[in-house]
Design an enzyme around this catalytic site. Structure first.
Site, PDB file in Angstrom:
ATOM      1  N   CYS A  50     -15.517  15.901  -2.664  1.00 45.95           N
ATOM      2  CA  CYS A  50     -15.928  17.265  -2.342  1.00 45.95           C
ATOM      3  C   CYS A  50     -17.184  17.663  -3.092  1.00 45.95           C
ATOM      4  O   CYS A  50     -17.896  18.581  -2.684  1.00 45.95           O
ATOM      5  CB  CYS A  50     -14.789  18.242  -2.640  1.00 45.95           C
ATOM      6  N   SER A 107     -19.064  15.461 -13.618  1.00 44.24           N
ATOM      7  CA  SER A 107     -18.263  16.301 -12.731  1.00 44.24           C
ATOM      8  C   SER A 107     -18.530  17.780 -12.961  1.00 44.24           C
ATOM      9  O   SER A 107     -19.021  18.179 -14.021  1.00 44.24           O
ATOM     10  CB  SER A 107     -16.772  16.022 -12.944  1.00 44.24           C
ATOM     11  N   GLU A 112     -12.963  15.828 -15.974  1.00 43.40           N
ATOM     12  CA  GLU A 112     -11.792  15.893 -15.089  1.00 43.40           C
ATOM     13  C   GLU A 112     -11.358  14.484 -14.687  1.00 43.40           C
ATOM     14  O   GLU A 112     -12.195  13.603 -14.464  1.00 43.40           O
ATOM     15  CB  GLU A 112     -12.084  16.777 -13.871  1.00 43.40           C
ATOM     16  N   GLN A 114      -9.527  13.306 -12.004  1.00 46.80           N
ATOM     17  CA  GLN A 114      -9.338  12.896 -10.617  1.00 46.80           C
ATOM     18  C   GLN A 114     -10.435  11.963 -10.119  1.00 46.80           C
ATOM     19  O   GLN A 114     -10.179  11.099  -9.273  1.00 46.80           O
ATOM     20  CB  GLN A 114      -9.280  14.130  -9.711  1.00 46.80           C
ATOM     21  N   GLY A 187      -2.812  21.922   2.876  1.00 49.03           N
ATOM     22  CA  GLY A 187      -3.102  20.539   2.531  1.00 49.03           C
ATOM     23  C   GLY A 187      -1.959  19.975   1.696  1.00 49.03           C
ATOM     24  O   GLY A 187      -1.024  20.699   1.316  1.00 49.03           O
TER      25      GLY A 187
END
Length: 427
Positions: A50, A107, A112, A114, A187
């Site tokens: 994203c 990021s 982070e 992820q 989602g």
């Protein structure tokens, strides 16, 4: 083979452009195969999240601009449209960039975790598409090791911070007491699950999970005491939500202005807080123009995120030091691929000498010489041939006072070790 990293991210491009160059996971394999079929492209990996779209590409010399042209062409963009938004890193800088991305130093939310999983997914996708060769495969393995070390040796992940956590934190600022709020999550991926976990910890009054697959929604909702609905039933439940957090892989918006207008009529001006953290966007942008609707996109989270960056600054400094060291180590390995290995040459010369002398020894036996004579000839001649050039160079070094070469020879042949194999040291 030059290595480049080419891409755009949350710092260089608006979300409206990022969503145009995002790669759908189902189509990324075909995109990789198309990319490596370009002239001069040797290997490639695509990382699309994203917050970023990046190409990591090994090219032939002179083909470094091919990936940029391919990216425009693949997404049917006007040539040059991306130029002012793209960054490109070459060689050492490309390796450093990959390490920084995987460790979360590049990021939106510093550190982070992820993103490492997303890099691993991109690696597996590239392996499946057979778009990697040894240099980049080795780089990815090195990347994962660096990320693990940074997590272990620094406090970069000491504070629980993620895009999902930031979204919940912002919602908490709008709705002081989440215990009174109904939250609709759209989602069922990692980001939404993290949001559900944070909301459950905050004891949100009600959690509704909407997903295209009802079974998946039910599984996620069940873990956090929520209620599951099918995505097709979204409009029927939208009016219940005080807070909406959406993150899907849909290519088109799934929450329209008309849907929100209808929900706001039913809510009788009770405000609705919406966070869209999907790229491409899940919620139509003009929803934010509606009265009593507060819509935040992924780029709007930056102000909240900045508060958390300061707590990780010192850890980031330590992480950068680790990365610099590991960049040097990987690049040393990479450069060694292009350097002629003298050990291979030495072995080839030795094998040639061996075959020559062995042939002569066999000839001696065929002409009636005794095995003892043939073996003595073989041993003496082979020893002389193997040591002739090194001995000549060492005599020359001794005469010229070349101590570096003399010491190197001692190390090479193990002459600076004692009988137990330990290196000898001067007094």
């Amino acid at each position: 083979m030059p290595l480049i990293a080419l891409g755009l991210n949350h710092l260089t491009a608006p979300v409206s452009l990022r969503e145009q160059v995002a790669f759908d996971a189902d189509a990324a394999g075909d995109a990789l195969r198309a990319l490596v079929s370009e002239p001069g492209v040797e290997e490639a990996m695509i990382l699309s999240t994203c917050n970023r779209t990046e190409l990591y590409v090994g090219t032939a010399a002179g083909a470094e601009d091919i990936p940029r042209a391919w990216l425009n062409r693949h997404h049917h963009l006007t040539p040059g449209k991306l130029d002012e938004f793209l960054y490109r890193h070459d060689e050492d800088d490309a390796v450093r960039h990959m390490f920084r991305v995987a460790t979360g130093l590049d990021s939106m939310v510093l550190g982070e975790p992820q993103i490492l999983g997303q890099v691993k997914d991109a690696y597996q996708l590239a392996r499946g598409a057979q778009s990697l060769k040894a240099p980049m495969d080795r780089l990815l393995q090195h990347t994962f090791a660096v990320a693990k070390r940074v997590r272990t040796d620094t406090r970069i992940g000491a504070h629980t911070v993620s895009v999902a956590f930031t979204a919940v934190r912002l919602a908490e600022q709008v709705f002081t007491d989440l215990k009174q709020a109904c939250v609709l999550l759209i989602g069922a991926g990692d980001t939404i699950e993290l949001a559900a976990r944070h909301l459950a910890e905050k004891q949100a009054r009600r959690i509704i999970v909407a997903n295209r697959t009802p079974e998946t929604a039910q599984e996620l909702a069940g873990r956090y005491g929520g209620y599951a609905i099918a995505l097709a039933d979204l409009s029927q439940h939208l009016a219940e939500a005080d807070i909406v957090i959406s993150s899907t892989a849909a290519r088109q918006p799934i929450v329209t202005r008309a849907m929100v207008e209808q929900a706001m009529l039913a809510r009788k001006r009770r405000p609705m807080f919406m966070v869209d953290i999907a790229v491409p966007r899940d919620i139509e942008a003009d929803v934010g123009e509606l009265p009593d609707v507060y819509l935040y996109g992924i780029d709007d989270l930056r102000q909240v995120i900045d508060e958390n960056i300061r707590s990780r600054a010192a850890a980031a400094h330590d992480a950068e030091a680790i990365i610099d060291l590991q960049v040097d180590r990987y690049m040393a390995w990479r450069r060694a691929l292009t350097v002629r290995n003298p050990a291979l040459d030495m072995r080839q010369h030795a094998e040639v000498y061996r075959d020559e002398v062995l042939l002569k020894a066999r000839g001696m036996l065929a002409h009636g010489k005794s095995p003892e004579e043939a073996l003595a000839f073989l041993a003496n001649t082979l020893t002389n041939k193997l040591l002739h050039h090194p001995s000549a160079r060492l005599r020359e070094a001794a005469l010229n006072g070349d101590l570096d070469l003399l010491h190197a020879a001692g190390r090479l042949y193990g002459l600076d070790e004692d009988e137990d194999g330990r290196a000898t040291r001067g007094e």
